[in-house]
Enzyme design. Sequence first.
Site, PDB file in Angstrom:
ATOM      1  N   ASP A 455      -1.630   2.983   7.207  1.00 14.94           N
ATOM      2  CA  ASP A 455      -0.468   2.271   6.711  1.00 14.94           C
ATOM      3  C   ASP A 455       0.732   3.425   6.563  1.00 14.94           C
ATOM      4  O   ASP A 455       0.739   4.663   7.017  1.00 14.94           O
ATOM      5  CB  ASP A 455      -0.672   2.214   5.173  1.00 14.94           C
ATOM      6  CG  ASP A 455      -0.151   1.004   4.543  1.00 14.94           C
ATOM      7  OD1 ASP A 455       0.728   0.599   4.896  1.00 14.94           O
ATOM      8  OD2 ASP A 455      -0.783   0.520   3.592  1.00 14.94           O
ATOM      9  N   ASP A 513       1.319  -8.455   3.702  1.00 14.23           N
ATOM     10  CA  ASP A 513       0.400  -8.429   2.550  1.00 14.23           C
ATOM     11  C   ASP A 513       0.137  -9.732   1.857  1.00 14.23           C
ATOM     12  O   ASP A 513      -0.700  -9.556   0.797  1.00 14.23           O
ATOM     13  CB  ASP A 513       1.161  -7.399   1.356  1.00 14.23           C
ATOM     14  CG  ASP A 513       0.711  -6.085   1.684  1.00 14.23           C
ATOM     15  OD1 ASP A 513      -0.296  -5.783   2.638  1.00 14.23           O
ATOM     16  OD2 ASP A 513       1.319  -4.942   1.173  1.00 14.23           O
TER      17      ASP A 513
HETATM   18  C1  GLA Z   1      -0.034  -1.305   1.473  1.00 15.78           C
HETATM   19  C2  GLA Z   1      -0.827  -2.260   2.388  1.00 15.78           C
HETATM   20  C3  GLA Z   1      -1.913  -2.980   1.700  1.00 15.78           C
HETATM   21  C4  GLA Z   1      -2.882  -2.008   0.960  1.00 15.78           C
HETATM   22  C5  GLA Z   1      -1.823  -1.265   0.144  1.00 15.78           C
HETATM   23  C6  GLA Z   1      -2.992   0.058  -0.380  1.00 15.78           C
HETATM   24  O1  GLA Z   1       0.724  -2.159   0.592  1.00 15.78           O
HETATM   25  O2  GLA Z   1      -0.103  -3.338   3.033  1.00 15.78           O
HETATM   26  O3  GLA Z   1      -2.705  -3.561   2.502  1.00 15.78           O
HETATM   27  O4  GLA Z   1      -3.429  -1.385   1.768  1.00 15.78           O
HETATM   28  O5  GLA Z   1      -0.995  -0.540   0.775  1.00 15.78           O
HETATM   29  O6  GLA Z   1      -2.116   0.886  -1.207  1.00 15.78           O
END
Ligand code: GLA
Length: 710
Positions: A455, A513
Amino acid sequence: MTASSSPEVHHLRAAGSSLVLDARGTGVPAIVHWGADLGALDGPALTALADSQAPAVTASSPDAPLRSTLVPLAADGWPGLPGVAGWRPGEPDDGAARRPAPRQVRTTSAGDALRVVLADPAAGLEVAVRLALHEQGVLEISTTVTNAGTTPYALEQVVSTLPLPARATEVLDLSGRWAGERSPQRAPLRDGLWERETRHGRPGHDAPFATVVGTPGFGFRAGEVWAVHHAWSGDTAARVERLPSGHTVAGAGELWGPGDVVLGPGEIYTSPRTLAAWSDDGLDGLSARFHSWVRARPGRAERPRPVTLNTWEAVYFEHDLGRLRALADAAARVGVERFVLDDGWFRGRRDDRRGLGDWTVDGTVWPEGLHPLVQHVTGLGMEFGLWVEPEMVSPDSDVARRHPDWVLRAVPGREPPLWRHQQVLDLAHPDAYAHVRDAVVALLEEYPIAYLKWDQNRDVLDAPSRPQVLATRRLMDELRARFPGLEIESCSSGGGKVDLDVLDRTDRVWASDTNDALERQAVQRWTGLLVPPELVGSHVGDARSHTTGRTHDLSLRLVTAVFGHSGIEADLTRATPEDLEAVTRWVRLVKEVRPLVATGTTVRADTDDDCWVHGLVTPDAREALFAVVTRAATRAAVPAPLLLPGLDARRTYRVERVDLAKPPLVVGDALPPWWAAGTAELPGTVLTEVGLPLPPLAPEQGVLLRVAST
Ligand code: GLA
């Protein structure tokens, strides 16, 4: 792919497209054609083509015909953006460096590629442009600039430039936001510069992604289109420039501030790749070329994409062994193959305000480490995956406290703005890099981790992004070399890092997301412009979406998540037995159709926006999978007949409606006979040209159709 030349006019051909480069003389070579295949032109015919393209000299213009060259420059009379620009710091009188005038030294051809070498001894510069037209029809351009002088040379910009014909008058590119990535925008092209910049130090949720310029009204299935993508995970400028002189060019390059890239004597800058494609079959034709190119990239994971459960929306930061074990049990029961533990497992990480950088397992939550969970997961026959965010650091972490100088800062001592309570870890700092690498290596050595969800939740705003992007690439390379078979997902607050460079080192992208199925339909539709579906994670979320608060039937959620690298992002332990049965049926179907998803040609019908039809068709057109999705109440009481693009007119097909959960909701009683029967058998011509009548579908429904040649 074929290449021919005459001896200084070069012709590259692949996948129905041609590129002709006129490299005669000592001027900067010019592309005199990029578009439809011209057939087996070579020798005198190529020379005649190049001769015929010399433009007229108009009044009040340079005396030599003005051509848009590979590296357009003021020194050649070009009044638009230059292809290369820079200066020698501290040498204000050095006009040669500020107004380079490179001449051609040589152009060589090897396989599917041409290499054009230019030099400007007065400016102390050498520029080399490599053009390759790959067999899939994707044109790859990259440029190197060498400082052949004796003092530093500061680069201002290096742009890959491609000519477009006058009939390309409409531009489409993407924008977006968190949970709404890759949203299309379209405009007529006018004289002047259409420029999209990303200054996020990552492509960002609003990345232009692809700049498509085409004939008026081009769609998914029709129109002539030229597309340019800048394969780079850092700051970028994507441009289309139409000059009143009649020249239109598209281009892309990195975006820098003054002095960001300074070449010492003898140093070489190598640009990221610009990838481009032409199609006269609309956007689907572009996708077909890009998808085959991406699918052929070396080092890709070839095995069937494992059905995944990601824990984020099921438990968020509430990590508890008992709860996660129960979730793993439920996942294994429905047929999940990969269980990914998301954020929240490392030291101090009880919320998003702390812990990034301290990449060891939190002993208070996990007294025996991750072993009990990992053993449970692998004991159930699933792979284990883990979330990491190697490029970031929380100020509230041991690593930041111990090494404040590892935080990326514009100015020493000045705190950059917090973003999700975090800062960027300066991966160009060798010790910071080694710290993260060693921590991730230790995890990969201790646990059988098959997959990292990688990420990046903050923009890189505090320093030039290039060193950070290069260090991240290097880190991925090191980890992949040391742990062969390790898969990586590129995630960046959802879909903030989706580009064709990161996909060299990763096996899928997290496109957004949002697991709201309708929003996801849109994100997938446009991510699919360049990225093939099996590399785009697509998860079934809760009935009530966590990002939009909207509720969707399970059938729409399941249909949506078939067209991707399928997974689940929900707490299965709370699902009803009925829903679990439906999800089990869906997992079975996903496993059955994933070879089709991994090799199929993406097709999207040009429908009204109230009802989308998209599908995947096997290369031999024997099998297909389609989705019909009503995005709103249909405009007409009786929806337009369903046309299934991409099928073979000479075959006969059986179309079968697959209801994985409750059948799609229909408003009205009398159903078309094929719909009531759930199946139809018809010639390909009927399915592509006449269509199947649809019942009045309620808004926000998803219909899945399996199609097979009889
Ligand atoms: C980001 C990612 C999510 C999740 C969060 C965890 O927002 O896009 O899918 O993994 O971080 O903190």
